[in-house]
Design an enzyme around this catalytic site. Sequence first.
Site, PDB file in Angstrom:
ATOM      1  N   ARG A 116      32.050  36.557  45.887  1.00 45.13           N
ATOM      2  CA  ARG A 116      32.536  35.502  47.453  1.00 45.13           C
ATOM      3  C   ARG A 116      32.456  34.684  47.374  1.00 45.13           C
ATOM      4  O   ARG A 116      32.555  34.719  48.898  1.00 45.13           O
ATOM      5  CB  ARG A 116      33.130  36.548  48.382  1.00 45.13           C
ATOM      6  CG  ARG A 116      33.691  37.906  47.734  1.00 45.13           C
ATOM      7  CD  ARG A 116      35.517  37.446  46.868  1.00 45.13           C
ATOM      8  NE  ARG A 116      35.371  38.667  46.843  1.00 45.13           N
ATOM      9  CZ  ARG A 116      35.488  39.332  45.504  1.00 45.13           C
ATOM     10  NH1 ARG A 116      35.025  38.840  44.800  1.00 45.13           N
ATOM     11  NH2 ARG A 116      36.375  40.338  45.429  1.00 45.13           N
ATOM     12  N   SER A 144      42.039  43.257  50.716  1.00 45.97           N
ATOM     13  CA  SER A 144      40.060  44.327  51.551  1.00 45.97           C
ATOM     14  C   SER A 144      39.735  43.551  52.564  1.00 45.97           C
ATOM     15  O   SER A 144      39.235  42.404  52.016  1.00 45.97           O
ATOM     16  CB  SER A 144      39.575  44.249  50.142  1.00 45.97           C
ATOM     17  OG  SER A 144      39.623  44.898  48.797  1.00 45.97           O
ATOM     18  N   GLU A 174      35.907  39.763  55.169  1.00 48.52           N
ATOM     19  CA  GLU A 174      35.970  38.764  53.789  1.00 48.52           C
ATOM     20  C   GLU A 174      37.350  38.319  54.349  1.00 48.52           C
ATOM     21  O   GLU A 174      36.958  36.479  54.005  1.00 48.52           O
ATOM     22  CB  GLU A 174      36.005  39.603  52.886  1.00 48.52           C
ATOM     23  CG  GLU A 174      36.661  39.040  52.072  1.00 48.52           C
ATOM     24  CD  GLU A 174      37.053  39.276  50.289  1.00 48.52           C
ATOM     25  OE1 GLU A 174      38.000  39.305  49.487  1.00 48.52           O
ATOM     26  OE2 GLU A 174      36.243  40.404  50.255  1.00 48.52           O
TER      27      GLU A 174
END
Length: 297
Positions: A171, A221, A291
């Site tokens: 990420r 997510s 996230e």
Amino acid sequence: MLFDINENLGDFFYDEPMKNHTSFCVGGPAKLLIKPRDEEALVEILKSIRKNNYKYYILGNCTNIIVRDKGFDGIIIKLKNKLNDVKKVSNKEIYAGTGASMKKISEFAMENSLTGLEFAHGIPGSLGGAIVMNAGAYDGEIKNVVKSVRLLDENLSVIEVPGDEMNFSYRHSLVQERDLIVLGATFSLEDGDKNEIREKYEDFDQRRADKQPLDMPSAGSTFKRPTGYFAGKLIDDSGLRGFTHKGAGISEKHCGFVVNKNKASAQDVLETIEIVQKVVHDKFDVTLEREVKIIGD
């Protein structure tokens, strides 16, 4: 004109409710939302923004963000369905613009019998966000297939950076380290069988449908994967499966998803995230990192 920007450079929407654009279906108004006409227009818009020191964010499909209820007192540049050309540049390479959806890019690859992007077919975002976050799914990651990335650098000059110099990790990418803007990317793929690729798409799509709450507004997510753990399992083991807080809560189907259950506000969602983080930390001494990105004051 509220902002000193040439309105011929794109579509301009003043006081635009961001709940109509985000996958969470939450968020107050952006003072101005702009959909640039093309790449040259984007550069001119950014020059005006920087000259006047306006606050701004560049967004794609708005699938990984939460805009606060008070909105954003600045400019949102939305690239979804703009700068979204996808084309073949050699036998095994395709180029895609930053606003192209990952689904569109992966289906273009399939139609040209090129394999390597199957993992990306169900990723809901656009290319720009996928590059920024090194998006991944089903053991595949953007870093594995990107040959090079076209970017605007700090001076709004176009540069091309090889994939192996993009500092891709979980990420993360070079874009987050510098003031860079994704314009597009070239993918290096392999010859494949169109029917086999389609079968993989259908398999991955079915797995997502079986395991993820695709029928409820969310940002996918919500949390990054903690080292040595899975966020969804930690949340489930904390007794939070199906947890509801005001209009938001945790999905029954997948505990890694915070979802908009019933006309949630952005604050409902943010409070739910904070509650989950506290419960998991208290129970397992593990910090869940968001996230999803938050925009607004």
